[in-house]
Design a protein around this motif. Structure first.
Motif, mmCIF file in Angstrom:
data_model
loop_
_atom_site.group_PDB
_atom_site.id
_atom_site.type_symbol
_atom_site.label_atom_id
_atom_site.label_comp_id
_atom_site.label_asym_id
_atom_site.label_seq_id
_atom_site.Cartn_x
_atom_site.Cartn_y
_atom_site.Cartn_z
ATOM 1 N N ALA A 45 42.615 -32.196 48.624
ATOM 2 C CA ALA A 45 42.753 -31.387 49.838
ATOM 3 C C ALA A 45 42.601 -29.912 49.495
ATOM 4 C CB ALA A 45 44.098 -31.655 50.490
ATOM 5 N N ASP A 46 43.183 -29.529 48.386
ATOM 6 C CA ASP A 46 43.017 -28.165 47.887
ATOM 7 C C ASP A 46 41.540 -27.830 47.752
ATOM 8 O OD1 ASP A 46 45.381 -26.855 47.641
ATOM 9 O OD2 ASP A 46 45.684 -27.290 45.525
ATOM 10 N N TYR A 47 40.846 -28.699 47.032
ATOM 11 C CA TYR A 47 39.432 -28.475 46.806
ATOM 12 C C TYR A 47 38.691 -28.389 48.130
ATOM 13 C CZ TYR A 47 40.512 -29.827 41.997
ATOM 14 O OH TYR A 47 41.034 -29.908 40.729
ATOM 15 N N GLY A 48 39.096 -29.226 49.047
ATOM 16 C CA GLY A 48 38.470 -29.223 50.357
ATOM 17 C C GLY A 48 38.606 -27.867 51.029
ATOM 18 N N LEU A 49 39.791 -27.313 50.970
ATOM 19 C CA LEU A 49 40.015 -26.010 51.591
ATOM 20 C C LEU A 49 39.185 -24.941 50.888
ATOM 21 C CD1 LEU A 49 43.856 -26.196 52.224
ATOM 22 C CD2 LEU A 49 42.065 -26.127 53.945
ATOM 23 N N ILE A 50 39.167 -25.033 49.570
ATOM 24 C CA ILE A 50 38.377 -24.065 48.809
ATOM 25 C C ILE A 50 36.914 -24.144 49.204
ATOM 26 C CG2 ILE A 50 37.506 -23.542 46.500
ATOM 27 C CD1 ILE A 50 40.262 -24.284 45.411
ATOM 28 N N ALA A 51 36.434 -25.381 49.299
ATOM 29 C CA ALA A 51 35.031 -25.559 49.653
ATOM 30 C C ALA A 51 34.747 -25.018 51.047
ATOM 31 C CB ALA A 51 34.666 -27.048 49.585
ATOM 32 N N MET A 52 35.626 -25.304 51.967
ATOM 33 C CA MET A 52 35.426 -24.832 53.335
ATOM 34 C C MET A 52 35.400 -23.311 53.372
ATOM 35 S SD MET A 52 35.033 -27.432 55.246
ATOM 36 C CE MET A 52 35.392 -27.098 56.964
ATOM 37 N N LYS A 53 36.292 -22.720 52.627
ATOM 38 C CA LYS A 53 36.309 -21.268 52.586
ATOM 39 C C LYS A 53 35.000 -20.739 52.014
ATOM 40 C CE LYS A 53 38.241 -17.249 50.540
ATOM 41 N NZ LYS A 53 39.340 -16.508 49.928
ATOM 42 N N HIS A 54 34.566 -21.372 50.942
ATOM 43 C CA HIS A 54 33.309 -20.948 50.324
ATOM 44 C C HIS A 54 32.164 -21.026 51.333
ATOM 45 C CE1 HIS A 54 30.626 -20.452 46.755
ATOM 46 N NE2 HIS A 54 29.774 -21.043 47.575
ATOM 47 N N LEU A 55 32.105 -22.141 52.029
ATOM 48 C CA LEU A 55 31.037 -22.313 53.006
ATOM 49 C C LEU A 55 31.150 -21.268 54.119
ATOM 50 C CD1 LEU A 55 30.846 -26.196 53.298
ATOM 51 C CD2 LEU A 55 29.307 -24.649 52.101
ATOM 52 N N ALA A 56 32.384 -20.960 54.490
ATOM 53 C CA ALA A 56 32.573 -19.958 55.544
ATOM 54 C C ALA A 56 32.032 -18.605 55.102
ATOM 55 C CB ALA A 56 34.055 -19.853 55.898
ATOM 56 N N ASN A 57 32.218 -18.308 53.826
ATOM 57 C CA ASN A 57 31.764 -17.015 53.324
ATOM 58 C C ASN A 57 30.257 -16.962 53.103
ATOM 59 O OD1 ASN A 57 34.328 -15.984 53.339
ATOM 60 N ND2 ASN A 57 34.725 -16.446 51.191
ATOM 61 N N HIS A 58 29.629 -18.108 53.083
ATOM 62 C CA HIS A 58 28.180 -18.140 52.852
ATOM 63 C C HIS A 58 27.446 -18.734 54.038
ATOM 64 C CE1 HIS A 58 29.964 -17.767 48.899
ATOM 65 N NE2 HIS A 58 28.805 -17.360 48.433
ATOM 66 N N ARG A 59 28.001 -18.556 55.202
ATOM 67 C CA ARG A 59 27.435 -19.180 56.388
ATOM 68 C C ARG A 59 25.973 -18.804 56.600
ATOM 69 N NH1 ARG A 59 29.710 -19.070 61.908
ATOM 70 N NH2 ARG A 59 28.779 -21.135 61.862
ATOM 71 N N GLN A 60 25.727 -17.519 56.514
ATOM 72 C CA GLN A 60 24.404 -17.016 56.909
ATOM 73 C C GLN A 60 23.320 -17.542 55.974
ATOM 74 O OE1 GLN A 60 25.420 -15.947 59.425
ATOM 75 N NE2 GLN A 60 27.334 -14.833 59.115
ATOM 76 N N GLN A 61 23.716 -17.805 54.747
ATOM 77 C CA GLN A 61 22.714 -18.129 53.746
ATOM 78 C C GLN A 61 22.330 -19.608 53.793
ATOM 79 O OE1 GLN A 61 24.653 -16.734 50.148
ATOM 80 N NE2 GLN A 61 25.660 -15.197 51.421
ATOM 81 N N HIS A 62 21.562 -19.985 52.820
ATOM 82 C CA HIS A 62 21.120 -21.366 52.670
ATOM 83 C C HIS A 62 22.326 -22.289 52.492
ATOM 84 C CE1 HIS A 62 22.137 -21.424 48.341
ATOM 85 N NE2 HIS A 62 21.971 -20.126 48.477
ATOM 86 N N ALA A 63 22.110 -23.543 52.624
ATOM 87 C CA ALA A 63 23.166 -24.528 52.402
ATOM 88 C C ALA A 63 23.600 -24.496 50.940
ATOM 89 C CB ALA A 63 22.653 -25.916 52.772
#
Lengths: 153, 153
Positions: free
Chosen positions: B8-26
């Motif tokens: 779950a921790d990792y999940g939150l970290i990943a979600m945060k990461h994705l949130a910070n890189h929204r504009q960019q590529h997947a």
DNA sequence: TCTATTTCAGACTATTTCAGTCGTACTCTA
DNA sequence: TAGAGTACGACTGAAATAGTCTGAAATAGA
């Protein structure tokens, strides 16, 4: 997951039982255990931990047992839980000694700590007295109000 | 105990990461994993679960990866946690199918359910957006205010 | 159409944690 | 002084968790 351990559960049950039998003689571990269909060995263990944290007082000897150390209204669920399971930490990172091997990278730690505090707050608010009063309107309404607050924004 | 699972921790970290890189590529699983020093296999697994619950969108093929399915402000920490660990239940009794073998005796269940709801409320309030905004005053103050409320009475 | 990259799915293993038991020593009270 | 009880730590087995491996399908680009 995100669950209380069974021992913590038993601890809360025991505390509630003791709260309901305050006036009477001390309750032995096996007496409480029988009431709820739990192994007396295990209940004894749980009560020992509670005694160590001064939440209950042990009375040795025949016709001995346990009694609450304080008024039920002055004991929070949080105290009981921490007495049995140790400090409540939402993440392993949160602890003071940095065992999170990605200390600087794991950027999620700081906000989660805040969440952790909120949860501590909730648990700290609930007292044994509230658990034991069968279903008195006042406390339920209060708790309900809190839910709504938390959910509202 | 009372902890988030590492996943779950990792999940939150990943979600945060994705949130910070929204504009960019997947972002690919291994890309995120490397950033935080986590096994890429494991991170992939976590992201798969998130994708299954439609919190992220997977893009196959080369230069594929994951992207947030919704706006960060519309995803709560609770969603992420339940996606990975299943429903948040403070006690095992609380579930609907009565696996608490002392259903009538275990008198602690009902009040604990209320506590459970409060905690769900807290977790539901925190959004990915709040986790990712580095330390914007507004959200911190808001959270702090909530703590005090919970603690106050 | 071929190849490299990446997700997808599930089986598998290892490790840690937890629940519960046991044995023995100690401490009271009657 | 005997019996009822707590005190405490070591132990075991079971269950949850963390993490790995393998083989497949999808996609983009050469």
């Amino acid at each position: 997951m995100f669950k209380l351990s069974k021992k913590a559960d038993y601890g809360l049950i025991a505390m509630k039982h003791l709260a309901n039998h305050r006036q009477q003689h001390a309750c032995s571990a096996s007496e409480i255990a029988e009431d709820y269909g739990i192994s007396s060995m295990l209940m004894a263990k749980v009560l020992q931990k509670l005694a160590k944290q001064n939440l209950v007082v042990a009375k040795h000897g025949s016709s001995g047992g346990y009694q609450l150390a304080k008024e039920p209204a002055k004991i929070s669920a949080l105290e009981v839980i921490t007495a049995i399971d140790g400090p409540v930490l939402i993440t392993s990172c949160v602890t003071s000694h940095g065992n999170c091997d990605a200390t600087d990278r794991c950027s999620i730690k700081e906000p989660l700590q805040r969440v952790n505090e909120s949860i501590l707050g909730v648990l700290g608010t609930v007292t044994i007295a509230q658990l034991s009063e069968e279903r008195q309107e006042a406390s339920l309404v209060e708790l309900k109000g809190m839910d709504q607050l938390a959910l509202s924004r």
